[in-house]
Design an enzyme around this catalytic site. Structure first.
Site, short mmCIF file in Angstrom:
data_model
loop_
_atom_site.label_atom_id
_atom_site.label_comp_id
_atom_site.label_asym_id
_atom_site.label_seq_id
_atom_site.Cartn_x
_atom_site.Cartn_y
_atom_site.Cartn_z
N GLU A 170 -5.81 -4.91 -5.10
CA GLU A 170 -6.14 -5.33 -6.47
C GLU A 170 -5.84 -6.81 -6.72
OE1 GLU A 170 -4.72 -2.85 -9.61
OE2 GLU A 170 -5.69 -1.05 -8.83
N GLU A 360 -6.79 4.48 -4.29
CA GLU A 360 -5.75 4.97 -5.21
C GLU A 360 -6.43 5.70 -6.35
OE1 GLU A 360 -3.02 2.18 -7.05
OE2 GLU A 360 -2.66 1.17 -5.14
C1 NOJ Z 1 -2.55 0.01 -9.02
C2 NOJ Z 1 -1.51 -0.65 -8.17
O1 NOJ Z 1 -2.03 -0.90 -6.90
C3 NOJ Z 1 -0.24 0.19 -8.04
O2 NOJ Z 1 0.73 -0.61 -7.45
C4 NOJ Z 1 0.19 0.70 -9.40
O3 NOJ Z 1 1.39 1.41 -9.33
C5 NOJ Z 1 -0.92 1.55 -9.96
N1 NOJ Z 1 -2.06 0.72 -10.15
C6 NOJ Z 1 -0.55 2.22 -11.29
O4 NOJ Z 1 -0.36 1.25 -12.25
#
Ligand code: NOJ
Length: 449
Positions: A170, A360
């Site tokens: 991200e 994710e």
């Molecule tokens: C995306 C991120 O990559 C991760 O580190 C984070 O915990 C999650 N979003 C949830 O916010």
């Protein structure tokens, strides 16, 4: 009633994974030669993080990795995604590698392979060594050189055993929150920080891909982006414009350079004009592109925006899910699986992405202890709906190769500290006791179908 989604519907080759990250899970921040990352330093600011939380111990994956990996396996996953802490393997950021840090990741990888989890390495998940931040960090023109050395070291150390790689996690998230809004480490603000951070992230993403491809035979290489469908609050021109500008930032800014399109263009969006001017992108267009084997997609919310002239450049602000009375998680993030389905199609429709992996997916809810079990029905419902959206997109032609649940255990949720829990496994941070939540059991049963 619609048929329940089953894991077998996704096909035999589908990758079912669970993800964590170094800064959020490892703890042990000053052990065995690791140096401070920007998050360790940022957390010392009293007001930076909810509850003044620090990543110092977190869920202690550094010492508990064997148990945690066994839990991931017991829940039925076959892929395990984790990130490498740059400060652990190169405490000065560049220069002399730390043998003990490298040994730790070898141990994690070996353990994965031993118990039948395919290791998936993320190279950068937001935790730059403070030693590099001191010299400008992501805003420094030296970033590409530093990052290349780090990636080379990882490739040469772990490439024999690790075949699944994700270069960047991200990049819009860490550059906007950390270098524009000051809400994440290192807490910098303003366009003079944001522009170079964006540009360096774009350059490093592609270069990281090239390095892994040249150093690791048979590697399957991707990089992960956040995305959020943006809706205008009304169909008035000014709201539609606010949505279009927000969309450029949230969905196109860093993806399009990788796909060979350079930074997006949009008439009368001064932010982009300045970025183009600042980076003279025509010179870099080729260097920012790389033909990744897959693009990782992470979608945590849809957003609705309205015109707001007080916000510089963007002239947009969010109309929260709560105020619109639509379903949302504990953090107020809109739950909208249909919107996720549309995003998967939209990204696929660029036409030059060979495969998408959902690297994710998950949600934050308050865990309710009931009669000795942790009842997180809302999280179960969330996964059912979002997996349904993935299957729908897959069945209508989007090549989706896997889904990684976020996250294995409760952990350090950045600026939300320890109060925002995303885990399939509950962690009592005082005792480090793990308790599998009902959502964890649900996944186990689901993955057996
Ligand atoms: C995306 C991120 O990559 C991760 O580190 C984070 O915990 C999650 N979003 C949830 O916010």
């Amino acid at each position: 009633m619609a048929k329940q989604v089953e894991a077998s519907d996704f096909g035999n080759d589908f990758k079912w994974g669970v993800a964590i990250s170094a800064a959020q899970n490892e703890g042990a921040v000053l052990e065995d030669g690791r140096s401070q990352s920007i998050w360790d330093v940022f957390a010392k600011r009293q007001t930076a993080i909810e509850g003044r939380a620090k990543p110092t111990h977190s869920s202690n994956f550094y010492h508990r990795y064997k148990d945690d990996l066994l839990l991931a396996k017991a829940l039925g996953f076959n892929h395990f995604r984790f990130s490498i802490s740059w400060s652990r393997i190169l405490p000065e950021g560049i220069g002399k590698p730390n043998k003990k840090g490298i040994a730790f990741y070898h141990a994690v990888i070996d353990e994965c392979l031993k118990i039948g989890l395919e290791p998936v390495v993320t190279l950068y998940h937001w935790d730059l060594p403070q030693a590099l931040e001191k010299n400008g960090g992501w805003t420094s023109h030296q970033m590409l050189k530093w990052f290349s050395k780090f990636v080379n070291l990882c490739a040469n150390e772990f490439g024999q055993k690790v075949k699944q790689w994700i270069v960047m996690n991200e990049p819009f998230g860490f550059t906007s929150l950390g270098y524009m809004l000051g809400k994440h480490a290192p807490g910098k603000m303003g366009l003079s920080n944001f522009f170079p951070a964006i540009h360096n992230a774009a350059m490093c993403t592609a270069e990281g891909g090239r390095i892994i491809r040249s150093e690791v035979p048979d590697a399957h290489i991707g990089t992960s982006f956040s995305c959020s469908e943006v809706m205008p609050n009304t169909l008035q021109d000014k709201d539609v414009l606010a949505a279009a500008k927000s969309d450029v930032l949230l969905n196109r800014l860093l993806l399009e350079p990788v796909l060979g399109l350079g930074y997006p263009h949009m008439e009368n969006f001064q932010f982009l004009e300045k970025l183009h001017l600042h980076t003279k992108s025509w010179r870099y267009q080729q260097q920012m592109a790389f033909d990744f084997d897959f693009i990782g997609i992470q979608n945590y919310f849809a957003v609705t925006v309205k015109n707001n002239n007080l916000i510089p450049y963007l002239q947009a602000s969010e109309v929260t899910a709560k105020s619109r009375k639509v379903p949302h998680t504990q953090l107020g993030w809109e739950i909208n699986p249909e919107s996720f389905n549309r995003m998967l199609h939209r990204i696929w429709d660029y036409g030059n992405i060979p495969e998408i992996i959902v690297t994710e997916g998950g949600a934050c809810f308050k865990d309710v202890f009931q009669h000795g079990v942790i009842n997180d029905q809302q999280r179960i419902d969330y996964f059912k709906q979002y997996l349904g959206a993935v299957l729908k997109a897959k069945n209508s032609g989007v090549n989706i190769g896997g889904y990684y649940a976020w996250t294995l255990t409760d952990n350090f949720e950045w600026a939300f500290g320890y109060n925002a829990r995303f885990g399939l496994i509950h962690v009592d941070f005082a005792t480090q006791l793990r308790t599998i939540k009902q959502s964890g059991y649900w996944f186990r049963d689901f993955l057996q179908t």
